[in-house]
Design a protein around this motif. Structure first.
Motif, PDB file in Angstrom:
ATOM      1  N   SER A  53       0.802  -1.226   0.000  1.00 14.73           N
ATOM      2  CA  SER A  53       0.000   0.000   0.000  1.00 14.73           C
ATOM      3  C   SER A  53       0.830   1.269   0.000  1.00 14.73           C
ATOM      4  N   ALA A  54       2.096   1.187   0.362  1.00 18.31           N
ATOM      5  CA  ALA A  54       2.946   2.388   0.379  1.00 18.31           C
ATOM      6  C   ALA A  54       3.018   3.050  -0.987  1.00 18.31           C
ATOM      7  N   PHE A  55       2.804   2.283  -2.059  1.00 20.41           N
ATOM      8  CA  PHE A  55       2.839   2.833  -3.414  1.00 20.41           C
ATOM      9  C   PHE A  55       1.513   3.465  -3.828  1.00 20.41           C
ATOM     10  N   LEU A  56       0.466   3.284  -3.042  1.00 22.17           N
ATOM     11  CA  LEU A  56      -0.884   3.660  -3.448  1.00 22.17           C
ATOM     12  C   LEU A  56      -1.356   4.963  -2.806  1.00 22.17           C
ATOM     13  N   VAL A  57      -2.358   5.564  -3.416  1.00 22.48           N
ATOM     14  CA  VAL A  57      -2.872   6.865  -2.984  1.00 22.48           C
ATOM     15  C   VAL A  57      -3.335   6.893  -1.529  1.00 22.48           C
ATOM     16  N   PRO A  58      -4.094   5.902  -1.041  1.00 24.38           N
ATOM     17  CA  PRO A  58      -4.549   6.023   0.344  1.00 24.38           C
ATOM     18  C   PRO A  58      -3.418   6.250   1.349  1.00 24.38           C
ATOM     19  N   ALA A  64      -2.831  18.871   3.416  1.00 25.83           N
ATOM     20  CA  ALA A  64      -3.810  17.784   3.286  1.00 25.83           C
ATOM     21  C   ALA A  64      -5.240  18.311   3.333  1.00 25.83           C
ATOM     22  N   GLU A  65      -5.487  19.321   4.148  1.00 25.99           N
ATOM     23  CA  GLU A  65      -6.832  19.907   4.231  1.00 25.99           C
ATOM     24  C   GLU A  65      -7.258  20.549   2.918  1.00 25.99           C
ATOM     25  N   GLN A  66      -6.295  20.936   2.094  1.00 27.77           N
ATOM     26  CA  GLN A  66      -6.596  21.588   0.819  1.00 27.77           C
ATOM     27  C   GLN A  66      -6.858  20.593  -0.310  1.00 27.77           C
ATOM     28  N   TRP A 121      -0.188   9.984   4.757  1.00 24.15           N
ATOM     29  CA  TRP A 121       1.105  10.598   5.080  1.00 24.15           C
ATOM     30  C   TRP A 121       0.969  12.122   5.104  1.00 24.15           C
ATOM     31  N   TRP A 122       0.326  12.679   4.082  1.00 25.54           N
ATOM     32  CA  TRP A 122       0.156  14.126   4.035  1.00 25.54           C
ATOM     33  C   TRP A 122      -0.684  14.610   5.212  1.00 25.54           C
ATOM     34  N   GLN A 123      -1.711  13.864   5.595  1.00 24.55           N
ATOM     35  CA  GLN A 123      -2.538  14.238   6.745  1.00 24.55           C
ATOM     36  C   GLN A 123      -1.708  14.252   8.027  1.00 24.55           C
ATOM     37  N   ALA A 124      -0.798  13.292   8.178  1.00 23.65           N
ATOM     38  CA  ALA A 124       0.011  13.198   9.393  1.00 23.65           C
ATOM     39  C   ALA A 124       1.147  14.216   9.426  1.00 23.65           C
ATOM     40  N   HIS A 125       1.748  14.510   8.286  1.00 26.91           N
ATOM     41  CA  HIS A 125       2.963  15.329   8.265  1.00 26.91           C
ATOM     42  C   HIS A 125       2.784  16.752   7.732  1.00 26.91           C
TER      43      HIS A 125
END
Length: 187
Positions: A88-93, A107-109, A98-102
């Motif tokens: 799953s590391a290669f996939l969008v979810p 990520a909100e945009q 990752w963007w939500q966490a970091h």
């Protein structure tokens, strides 16, 4: 393992490549009536509500390796059964998580997630559409139907609102934008 494309650089390379193809063609620019776009190996783009690019990168962007491992540990069998893909590391979810966490403000945009091919068409025409096969490649689609993987996306806490409208492969998506047409050398 962190990889990202410069949207401006990628757009410029795409337009330059198309411009060279038009100038090298054995037919006149007026004889060219369509451009076809394809993409390789599941690159990802995140766009904001105005359609501006927040992120565009290759599937090899491995910043989401831990988020992908968590998904695989919890939902790996469901991810593989639905999408036909792991890890799953290669996939969008995983990338969204990752963007939500970091980078939560970025990520909100995120209003839309798309494949690299859909992003390229968007850059050339202003239209954003996805095919079922590329949706599957991003980890957002069901391999058996080519439709959004609704049950899986709910398990992974992802919104279906962020997926572009689906079209059949080969469907005309839009008209070449004036600026792109001028830069490429087409009407």
């Amino acid at each position: 393992g962190a990889l990202r494309f410069s949207a401006n650089d990628l757009r410029g390379r795409m337009v330059d490549c198309l411009g060279r193809a038009v100038s090298d063609a054995s037919v006149g620019a007026d004889d060219i009536s369509a451009i076809s776009v394809t993409a390789q190996r599941g690159g990802t783009a995140f766009l904001d509500a105005e359609g501006d690019t927040l992120y565009v990168g290759p599937n090899r962007d491995m910043r989401a390796v831990f988020e992908g491992a968590i998904i695989d540990e919890r939902w790996g069998a469901a991810v593989y059964a639905t999408t036909g893909h792991l890890p799953s590391a290669f996939l969008v979810p995983a990338k969204v998580h990752w963007w939500q966490a970091h980078h939560p403000r970025v990520a909100e945009q995120i209003a839309t997630v798309a494949s690299l091919g859909a992003w390229a068409v968007h850059e050339l025409t202003g239209e954003l559409r996805e095919t079922g096969s590329t949706l599957v490649e991003t980890g957002l689609g069901d391999v058996s139907s080519g439709e959004p993987a609704m049950v899986l996306l709910q398990k992974l806490d992802l919104s279906l609102d962020s997926i572009p409208a689906l079209v059949e492969a080969g469907t005309p998506t839009g008209t070449l934008a004036r600026a792109a047409a001028a830069a490429i050398g087409l009407a």
